[in-house]
Design an enzyme around this catalytic site. Structure first.
Site, PDB file in Angstrom:
ATOM      1  N   HIS A  74       0.961  -1.179  -0.049  1.00  0.00           N
ATOM      2  CA  HIS A  74       0.030   0.115   0.066  1.00  0.00           C
ATOM      3  C   HIS A  74       0.917   1.357   0.108  1.00  0.00           C
ATOM      4  O   HIS A  74       1.710   1.227   0.737  1.00  0.00           O
ATOM      5  CB  HIS A  74      -0.806   0.095   1.184  1.00  0.00           C
ATOM      6  N   THR A  78      15.961  -2.585   6.872  1.00  0.00           N
ATOM      7  CA  THR A  78      15.399  -1.864   5.885  1.00  0.00           C
ATOM      8  C   THR A  78      16.422  -1.298   5.025  1.00  0.00           C
ATOM      9  O   THR A  78      16.198  -0.676   4.224  1.00  0.00           O
ATOM     10  CB  THR A  78      14.705  -0.421   6.703  1.00  0.00           C
ATOM     11  N   LYS A  79      17.739  -1.680   5.284  1.00  0.00           N
ATOM     12  CA  LYS A  79      18.852  -1.172   4.474  1.00  0.00           C
ATOM     13  C   LYS A  79      19.653  -2.356   4.011  1.00  0.00           C
ATOM     14  O   LYS A  79      19.739  -3.227   4.535  1.00  0.00           O
ATOM     15  CB  LYS A  79      19.713  -0.261   5.093  1.00  0.00           C
ATOM     16  N   LYS A  82      28.101  -7.152  14.242  1.00  0.00           N
ATOM     17  CA  LYS A  82      29.567  -7.910  14.273  1.00  0.00           C
ATOM     18  C   LYS A  82      30.060  -8.143  12.688  1.00  0.00           C
ATOM     19  O   LYS A  82      29.082  -8.166  11.937  1.00  0.00           O
ATOM     20  CB  LYS A  82      29.168  -9.432  14.748  1.00  0.00           C
TER      21      LYS A  82
HETATM   22  C1  LIG Z   1      22.385 -12.982  15.243  1.00  0.00           C
HETATM   23  C2  LIG Z   1      22.922 -13.853  16.418  1.00  0.00           C
HETATM   24  C3  LIG Z   1      23.185 -15.373  15.731  1.00  0.00           C
HETATM   25  C4  LIG Z   1      24.233 -13.600  16.930  1.00  0.00           C
HETATM   26  O1  LIG Z   1      24.834 -14.312  17.913  1.00  0.00           O
HETATM   27  P1  LIG Z   1      26.058 -13.852  18.471  1.00  0.00           P
HETATM   28  O2  LIG Z   1      27.074 -14.018  17.492  1.00  0.00           O
HETATM   29  O3  LIG Z   1      26.232 -14.788  19.772  1.00  0.00           O
HETATM   30  O4  LIG Z   1      25.803 -12.359  19.024  1.00  0.00           O
HETATM   31  P2  LIG Z   1      25.965 -11.732  20.288  1.00  0.00           P
HETATM   32  O5  LIG Z   1      25.327 -12.398  21.394  1.00  0.00           O
HETATM   33  O6  LIG Z   1      27.667 -11.340  20.531  1.00  0.00           O
HETATM   34  O7  LIG Z   1      25.565 -10.013  20.116  1.00  0.00           O
HETATM   35  C5  LIG Z   1      26.386  -9.184  19.594  1.00  0.00           C
HETATM   36  C6  LIG Z   1      25.714  -7.701  19.962  1.00  0.00           C
HETATM   37  O8  LIG Z   1      24.380  -7.684  19.030  1.00  0.00           O
HETATM   38  C7  LIG Z   1      23.262  -7.805  19.838  1.00  0.00           C
HETATM   39  N1  LIG Z   1      22.263  -8.599  19.325  1.00  0.00           N
HETATM   40  C8  LIG Z   1      22.410 -10.015  19.054  1.00  0.00           C
HETATM   41  N2  LIG Z   1      21.330 -10.553  18.301  1.00  0.00           N
HETATM   42  C9  LIG Z   1      20.318  -9.628  18.520  1.00  0.00           C
HETATM   43  C10 LIG Z   1      18.901  -9.391  18.047  1.00  0.00           C
HETATM   44  N3  LIG Z   1      18.263 -10.473  17.536  1.00  0.00           N
HETATM   45  N4  LIG Z   1      18.433  -8.207  18.254  1.00  0.00           N
HETATM   46  C11 LIG Z   1      18.901  -7.352  18.876  1.00  0.00           C
HETATM   47  N5  LIG Z   1      20.280  -7.310  19.150  1.00  0.00           N
HETATM   48  C12 LIG Z   1      20.952  -8.341  19.098  1.00  0.00           C
HETATM   49  C13 LIG Z   1      23.731  -8.407  21.317  1.00  0.00           C
HETATM   50  O9  LIG Z   1      23.022  -7.703  22.155  1.00  0.00           O
HETATM   51  C14 LIG Z   1      25.139  -7.664  21.168  1.00  0.00           C
HETATM   52  O10 LIG Z   1      24.949  -6.179  21.521  1.00  0.00           O
HETATM   53  P3  LIG Z   1      26.342  -5.616  22.469  1.00  0.00           P
HETATM   54  O11 LIG Z   1      27.529  -6.002  21.525  1.00  0.00           O
HETATM   55  O12 LIG Z   1      25.758  -4.250  22.609  1.00  0.00           O
HETATM   56  O13 LIG Z   1      26.136  -6.237  23.762  1.00  0.00           O
HETATM   57  C15 LIG Z   1      21.894 -14.216  17.373  1.00  0.00           C
HETATM   58  O14 LIG Z   1      22.055 -13.022  18.427  1.00  0.00           O
HETATM   59  C16 LIG Z   1      20.612 -14.796  16.917  1.00  0.00           C
HETATM   60  O15 LIG Z   1      19.717 -13.514  16.794  1.00  0.00           O
HETATM   61  N6  LIG Z   1      20.072 -15.790  17.217  1.00  0.00           N
HETATM   62  C17 LIG Z   1      18.920 -16.359  16.878  1.00  0.00           C
HETATM   63  C18 LIG Z   1      19.369 -17.256  15.806  1.00  0.00           C
HETATM   64  C19 LIG Z   1      17.776 -17.987  15.249  1.00  0.00           C
HETATM   65  O16 LIG Z   1      16.753 -17.373  14.905  1.00  0.00           O
HETATM   66  N7  LIG Z   1      17.876 -19.176  15.049  1.00  0.00           N
HETATM   67  C20 LIG Z   1      16.667 -20.088  14.750  1.00  0.00           C
HETATM   68  C21 LIG Z   1      17.053 -21.602  14.196  1.00  0.00           C
HETATM   69  S1  LIG Z   1      17.526 -21.148  12.374  1.00  0.00           S
END
Ligand SMILES: CC(C)(COP(=O)(O)OP(=O)(O)OC[C@H]1O[C@@H](n2cnc3c(N)ncnc32)[C@H](O)[C@@H]1OP(=O)(O)O)[C@@H](O)C(=O)NCCC(=O)NCCS
Length: 231
Positions: A113, A161-162, A179
């Site tokens: 929309h 969004t980016k 990261k």
């Molecule tokens: C993205 C991901 C894999 C990264 O894991 P990681 O390498 O251990 O990352 P970290 O925990 O060191 O996080 C790094 C930073 O990002 C932030 N962050 C990580 N995941 C986030 C999320 N989903 N939303 C917001 N912030 C997030 C952390 O708070 C941290 O912030 P800081 O540096 O200010 O402390 C993990 O956070 C994630 O989202 N896992 C879910 C995976 C999933 O959905 N699996 C389903 C099966 S397929």
């Protein structure tokens, strides 16, 4: 029983589901074909896709061309698509090889929309592209016009969004880089699971045997009447 059930499932996949795709590669593994919905044409998936869904959390592929044109969803080889995933294209969504799309992810190339024209998808559509080996975390949303580079990861619940460069982990709403991934380190992708098809089939068979150990009619009756931990 398990073998019969698998045959039945594969037959339903081949007979009812595959004809709805414009193309589907070899060896699709579809957990429940009746919970995968394809609306529209031009939906193509490569080899060895894993589609995991059930009646409560189905997978939806939708193409609905804007401005009277066609819309396309093109997905590479070795992808994993989890329960509740919705991929909706008004123009074009491309997903590379070995991508992992976690549960409840929404990917769309359109807002559907316009801000000033709420009756039509007006000036609110732009193609989406995911490179190879991209991992989208649970319940994330990928918005119109976004490109995500190879190996990048989107954190759970993020709203992207980016554009995201290659080898980058983004998270949050709106998603920001948190990261980097070292491209020099050895990366094992989903493709590795299929390098040895025979071994993979054997492993799945062994897993089934382990899960179904002690399973039989009497065991099932007992679990209905006297349920216990581990049933
Ligand atoms: C993205 C991901 C894999 C990264 O894991 P990681 O390498 O251990 O990352 P970290 O925990 O060191 O996080 C790094 C930073 O990002 C932030 N962050 C990580 N995941 C986030 C999320 N989903 N939303 C917001 N912030 C997030 C952390 O708070 C941290 O912030 P800081 O540096 O200010 O402390 C993990 O956070 C994630 O989202 N896992 C879910 C995976 C999933 O959905 N699996 C389903 C099966 S397929």
């Amino acid at each position: 029983m398990k073998r019969l059930q698998l045959r039945w499932r594969n037959w339903r996949t081949e007979y009812f589901l595959l004809p709805q795709f414009d193309a589907m590669g070899v060896e699709p593994e579809v957990m429940d074909p009746s919970s995968v919905y394809v609306f529209g044409s031009n939906v193509r998936i490569g080899n060895y896709p894993h589609l995991i869904s059930n009646a409560e959390k189905c997978i939806r592929f939708t193409t609905f061309g804007h401005k009277g044109g066609e819309a396309f969803i093109t997905i590479g080889d070795y992808v994993l698509i989890s329960p509740g995933v919705r991929i909706s294209a008004a123009q074009s969504i491309e997903i590379g090889n070995a991508c992992m799309i976690a549960a409840n992810v929404y990917i769309s190339d359109s807002d559907w929309h316009g801000l000033y024209n709420r009756t039509r998808p007006f000036r609110c559509t732009a193609p989406v592209r995911l490179g190879n080996n991209v991992w989208i975390g649970d319940s994330a949303t990928i918005c119109k016009g976004v490109s995500i580079g190879d190996n990048s990861v989107v954190g759970a619940g993020s709203v992207v969004t980016k554009d995201v460069p290659a080898n980058t982990v983004v998270a949050g709403n709106p998603a920001k880089p948190v990261k980097s991934i070292n491209p020099k380190r050895r990366m094992i992708t989903r493709e590795a699971l299929f390098a040895d098809a025979f071994r993979q089939a054997h492993n799945l068979d062994e897993l089934d045997k382990m899960m179904l150990k002690g399973n039989g009619v009497l065991g099932w009756l007992r679990s209905v009447v006297f349920p216990r931990r581990g049933d």
